[in-house]
Design a protein around this motif. Structure first.
Motif, PDB file in Angstrom:
ATOM      1  N   PRO A   1       5.438  -4.970   4.954  1.00 48.73           N
ATOM      2  CA  PRO A   1       3.992  -5.030   4.821  1.00 48.73           C
ATOM      3  C   PRO A   1       3.553  -6.168   3.918  1.00 48.73           C
ATOM      4  O   PRO A   1       4.316  -6.662   3.104  1.00 48.73           O
ATOM      5  N   GLU A   2       2.279  -6.555   4.065  1.00 47.46           N
ATOM      6  CA  GLU A   2       1.724  -7.616   3.245  1.00 47.46           C
ATOM      7  C   GLU A   2       1.511  -7.157   1.803  1.00 47.46           C
ATOM      8  O   GLU A   2       1.535  -7.946   0.892  1.00 47.46           O
ATOM      9  N   GLN A   3       1.276  -5.874   1.602  1.00 50.91           N
ATOM     10  CA  GLN A   3       1.047  -5.383   0.243  1.00 50.91           C
ATOM     11  C   GLN A   3       2.379  -5.180  -0.472  1.00 50.91           C
ATOM     12  O   GLN A   3       3.405  -5.011   0.169  1.00 50.91           O
TER      13      GLN A   3
ATOM     14  N   GLY B   1       2.385  -0.293  -3.218  1.00 51.51           N
ATOM     15  CA  GLY B   1       1.149  -0.030  -2.499  1.00 51.51           C
ATOM     16  C   GLY B   1       0.907   1.451  -2.322  1.00 51.51           C
ATOM     17  O   GLY B   1       1.490   2.294  -2.995  1.00 51.51           O
ATOM     18  N   TYR B   2       0.062   1.768  -1.390  1.00 47.23           N
ATOM     19  CA  TYR B   2      -0.406   3.125  -1.197  1.00 47.23           C
ATOM     20  C   TYR B   2       0.417   3.928  -0.202  1.00 47.23           C
ATOM     21  O   TYR B   2       0.203   5.102  -0.038  1.00 47.23           O
TER      22      TYR B   2
ATOM     23  N   ARG C   1       5.773   4.291   5.923  1.00 49.14           N
ATOM     24  CA  ARG C   1       5.747   3.028   6.665  1.00 49.14           C
ATOM     25  C   ARG C   1       6.722   3.081   7.837  1.00 49.14           C
ATOM     26  O   ARG C   1       6.408   2.636   8.937  1.00 49.14           O
TER      27      ARG C   1
ATOM     28  N   SER D   1      -9.355   3.554  10.562  1.00 54.15           N
ATOM     29  CA  SER D   1      -8.417   2.470  10.837  1.00 54.15           C
ATOM     30  C   SER D   1      -8.857   1.744  12.092  1.00 54.15           C
ATOM     31  O   SER D   1      -9.743   2.204  12.818  1.00 54.15           O
TER      32      SER D   1
ATOM     33  N   GLN E   1      -3.657  -3.680   4.872  1.00 52.69           N
ATOM     34  CA  GLN E   1      -2.460  -2.911   5.203  1.00 52.69           C
ATOM     35  C   GLN E   1      -2.297  -2.932   6.721  1.00 52.69           C
ATOM     36  O   GLN E   1      -2.904  -2.153   7.437  1.00 52.69           O
ATOM     37  N   SER E   2      -1.485  -3.856   7.201  1.00 50.46           N
ATOM     38  CA  SER E   2      -1.330  -4.009   8.648  1.00 50.46           C
ATOM     39  C   SER E   2       0.110  -3.744   9.065  1.00 50.46           C
ATOM     40  O   SER E   2       1.052  -4.106   8.380  1.00 50.46           O
TER      41      SER E   2
ATOM     42  N   SER F   1      -7.404  -1.265   2.304  1.00 53.45           N
ATOM     43  CA  SER F   1      -6.540  -1.472   1.137  1.00 53.45           C
ATOM     44  C   SER F   1      -6.489  -0.259   0.220  1.00 53.45           C
ATOM     45  O   SER F   1      -5.495  -0.032  -0.452  1.00 53.45           O
TER      46      SER F   1
ATOM     47  N   SER G   1      -4.521   5.816   1.143  1.00 51.04           N
ATOM     48  CA  SER G   1      -3.268   6.428   0.726  1.00 51.04           C
ATOM     49  C   SER G   1      -2.913   7.523   1.730  1.00 51.04           C
ATOM     50  O   SER G   1      -3.768   8.302   2.125  1.00 51.04           O
TER      51      SER G   1
END
Length: 178
Positions: free
Chosen positions: A4-6, A10-11, A17, A69, A133-134, A155, A158
């Motif tokens: 992920p990019e975060q 992250g959450y 994930r 989403s 969050q992609s 973003s 959670s």
């Protein structure tokens, strides 16, 4: 496993994930006629490929009271063996989002989905900026389409998906009273 990019703090934990990756692959498999299994990819890599000349984007929202989403289908038709119509792309997006809705409904009640919207794939970078969050899975469709299925989360979101572990009930044909 997702990249992920975060940051890892992250959450979403790594198990969630991974489970989202399984959900995306299953949703993409339901919406395409792929001869190979969909695979998860790094969103940054897939975003670059989506900005090609023959790429199309279908956008749907998936939401409930506490969840919002975006579900996207990005299809590149540069090697397509069939005519790629807007109806084909909208139906793929609808099937993909419906599959995600069905799977996520086990964890998030009262999910609803919008009607599909056709957009240019050039707007994907703007969507990714607003939805950091992609998650993405992609495959090559049997009709020559390169298809990626995206789930974009806000973003501040959670979530922890818990695997549904239920005992298999052996049916003996007896009538049970509750």
């Amino acid at each position: 496993m997702f990249t992920p990019e975060q940051p890892e703090s992250g959450y979403l934990d790594s198990a969630t994930r991974d489970q989202l990756g399984v959900l995306l692959c299953r949703g993409l498999s339901d919406s395409t006629t792929s001869l190979s299994q969909p695979q998860t990819r790094c969103p940054k890599d897939s975003a670059g490929e989506a900005n090609q000349k023959n790429s199309y984007l279908t956008l749907l929202s998936l939401s409930s009271y506490n969840f919002h989403s975006l579900a996207l289908i990005v299809a590149n038709s540069s090697r397509a063996t069939v005519d790629v119509t807007t109806d084909l792309l909208l139906e793929m997006g609808n099937t993909f989002c419906g599959s995600l809705k069905r799977q996520l409904s086990q964890h998030l009640p009262n999910l609803g989905m919008s009607t599909p919207n056709a957009m240019t794939a050039g707007c994907l970078p703007a969507l990714l900026d607003r939805w950091p969050q992609s998650f993405v899975a992609e495959c090559h469709d049997s009709r020559g389409l390169h298809v990626s299925g995206w789930l974009l989360l806000p973003s501040n979101f959670s979530l922890r998906l818990v695997a549904d572990v239920t005992d298999d009930v052996v049916s003996t044909g007896e009538l049970e009273l509750f």
